[in-house]
Scaffold this active site. Structure first.
Site, PDB file in Angstrom:
ATOM      1  N   PHE A   1      41.806  -0.546 113.733  1.00 62.15           N
ATOM      2  CA  PHE A   1      41.349  -0.435 112.349  1.00 62.15           C
ATOM      3  C   PHE A   1      41.605  -1.755 111.644  1.00 62.15           C
ATOM      4  CE2 PHE A   1      41.803   0.427 107.827  1.00 62.15           C
ATOM      5  CZ  PHE A   1      40.639   1.137 107.587  1.00 62.15           C
TER       6      PHE A   1
ATOM      7  N   ASP B   1      46.360  -8.685 113.297  1.00 62.75           N
ATOM      8  CA  ASP B   1      46.263  -7.918 112.060  1.00 62.75           C
ATOM      9  C   ASP B   1      47.592  -7.185 111.876  1.00 62.75           C
ATOM     10  OD1 ASP B   1      45.932  -5.967 110.144  1.00 62.75           O
ATOM     11  OD2 ASP B   1      43.901  -5.416 110.766  1.00 62.75           O
TER      12      ASP B   1
ATOM     13  N   LYS C   1      49.180  -4.525 102.565  1.00 59.38           N
ATOM     14  CA  LYS C   1      49.975  -3.307 102.367  1.00 59.38           C
ATOM     15  C   LYS C   1      51.364  -3.567 101.762  1.00 59.38           C
ATOM     16  CE  LYS C   1      47.598   0.175 104.934  1.00 59.38           C
ATOM     17  NZ  LYS C   1      46.657  -0.159 105.998  1.00 59.38           N
TER      18      LYS C   1
HETATM   19  C1  LIG Z   1      45.229  -0.646 105.972  1.00 54.61           C
HETATM   20  C2  LIG Z   1      44.778  -1.582 107.007  1.00 54.61           C
HETATM   21  C3  LIG Z   1      43.706  -2.463 106.785  1.00 54.61           C
HETATM   22  C4  LIG Z   1      42.875  -2.433 105.517  1.00 54.61           C
HETATM   23  O1  LIG Z   1      43.600  -2.757 104.398  1.00 54.61           O
HETATM   24  P1  LIG Z   1      42.981  -2.421 102.934  1.00 54.61           P
HETATM   25  O2  LIG Z   1      44.006  -2.949 101.989  1.00 54.61           O
HETATM   26  O3  LIG Z   1      42.803  -0.944 102.872  1.00 54.61           O
HETATM   27  O4  LIG Z   1      41.685  -3.137 102.834  1.00 54.61           O
HETATM   28  C5  LIG Z   1      43.379  -3.351 107.783  1.00 54.61           C
HETATM   29  N1  LIG Z   1      44.060  -3.400 108.940  1.00 54.61           N
HETATM   30  C6  LIG Z   1      45.093  -2.578 109.187  1.00 54.61           C
HETATM   31  C7  LIG Z   1      45.820  -2.678 110.482  1.00 54.61           C
HETATM   32  C8  LIG Z   1      45.476  -1.626 108.251  1.00 54.61           C
HETATM   33  O5  LIG Z   1      46.482  -0.784 108.514  1.00 54.61           O
END
Ligand SMILES: *Cc1c(COP(=O)(O)O)cnc(C)c1O
Length: 404
Positions: free
Chosen positions: A139, A224, A253
């Protein structure tokens, strides 16, 4: 309309139906506890999806926000500002990175990372080197580029045509990456622990083999760490546990502890490709968010908090294991630090959400990660008493699910 008139029903009348929020409306929080409109109290094991790293209304963050609110909110990137420069310096000092780009969310930080990877390859090797390889069940955000790099078809369905040149390998399977990677690959993107995909940690051996394949094909390695970063795993960033260093890292986050901010970190050599005018953001690097984040980083990046995460992780995992030896509803309890996933057994397959609903009844907030995993991502400084009380409530929630 008075506050009294604001009810959960109003959501269905005025909001786009893309979310299915819980039945109650939380109105205030303190530490790892939250209260709803009826003043019912909840232990927060969800942490706003791994965001509220210091819990709710941490005094130092409230002070940082209000202090900055009285000084300067916004300039745009026509000017730089002190909090942004201080935060960038701290991130550079604390990590492999030499340059920082600020965004307002994780998706935007990834958008910047993927654009930079393409642009860097274009600068140095020409337009053919544009392919991005990521992993199934990953994700990376909800913009069209980031959902396409993400490895879950349900998030791109109906939104086609999507950006091209993106391929998906099997996570923790180096041969599947070897089969896809080539000199056309500009970047390999992965989460050190797949969060939304079900709390699946990467094997450290796999990560070093990915690094080697990237080097062999002159592809950038992008981590990420939007969910795993800022102390979540007991290290400031999860890459520090594995010894495998990326070229680009994205973080968001927990970085703002609830104030929206994201960042892309990169080496100087790679960062050079985002020359003046190539990318930007109106709000990215605004003084409010950056001041909150710099204060948060000072608190989190200390042995006290990071070691605390490891201790609290053991306490929470041990408690979950004890509950499971009693009730036997989970096949696996995994994760690192305070990012923990409990995979439900065959009986509850596809129904992890039942535990979320039952927990709410018992005064506990938990998350799911996909249909089969109950996820925990509490405050990094959640008091031990709150862990114990939350576990007690989770035990009752399991009983309630079993009684259904
Ligand atoms: C939450 C998340 C995102 C997206 O972040 P947003 O602030 O919702 O755009 C991308 N990558 C990972 C691994 C995430 O957990």
């Amino acid at each position: 309309m008075s506050d009294q008139a604001v009810s959960r029903e109003l959501f269905d009348q005025v909001m786009v139906p893309n979310y299915a929020p819980g039945k109650v409306i939380p109105v205030r929080g303190q530490g790892a506890r939250v209260w709803d409109q009826q003043d019912k109290e909840y232990i927060d094991f969800a942490g706003g999806i791994a965001v509220s790293a210091l819990g709710h209304t941490h005094p130092a963050l409230v002070q940082a926000l209000t202090e900055q609110a009285g000084k300067l909110w916004h300039l745009s990137n026509v000017f730089t500002n002190e909090p942004a420069l201080r935060l960038a310096k701290k991130l550079v000092d604390a990590t492999f990175a030499e340059r920082v780009f600020f965004a307002n969310s994780g998706g935007e930080a990834n958008e910047a990372a993927f654009k930079l990877a393409r642009r860097y390859a274009w600068d140095h090797f020409g337009p053919d080197k544009h392919e991005i390889i990521s992993f199934k069940d990953s994700f990376h955000g909800r913009t069209l580029f980031t959902v396409t790099v993400g490895g879950q078809a349900k998030y791109t369905e109906g939104f086609e045509p999507v950006p091209g040149g993106i391929h998906h390998a099997q996570y923790n399977d180096i041969e599947s990456l070897r089969a896809l990677i080539s000199d056309k690959t500009c970047a390999v993107v992965l989460e050190p622990i797949q969060g939304e995909g079900g709390i699946h940690p990467a094997d450290h051996g796999f990560l070093s083999e990915v690094r080697a394949l990237c080097d062999q094909h002159k592809a950038l390695l992008v981590f990420d760490e939007i969910q795993t970063g800022v102390g979540r795993t007991g290290s400031l960033y999860a890459y520090m546990n594995s010894g495998v260093v990326p070229d680009i890292l994205t973080t968001a986050k927990a970085l703002g502890g609830g104030f929206p901010i994201g960042a892309m970190l990169a080496t100087e050599q790679v960062a050079k490709s985002l020359a003046v005018g190539t990318h930007g953001s109106t709000y990215g690097g605004n003084p409010l968010g950056c001041h909150v984040a710099e204060v948060l980083l000072d608190i989190v990046d200390t042995p006290e908090v990071l070691n605390g995460v490891r201790e609290k992780s053991q306490r929470l995992k041990a408690g979950l294991q004890a509950l499971n030896s009693q009730y036997g509803v989970f096949d696996d309890i995994r994760g690192e630090g305070l990012l923990i996933g409990c995979e439900v057994n065959e009986t509850f397959k596809g129904k992890a959400r039942l535990f979320l609903g039952a927990a709410l009844e018992q005064g506990l907030m938990v998350l799911v990660a996909g249909p089969d995993v109950v996820r925990f991502a509490p405050s990094l400084i959640i008091p031990d008493e709150d862990i114990d009380e939350g576990l007690k409530r989770f035990g009752k929630s399991i009983e309630a699910v079993l009684a259904q």
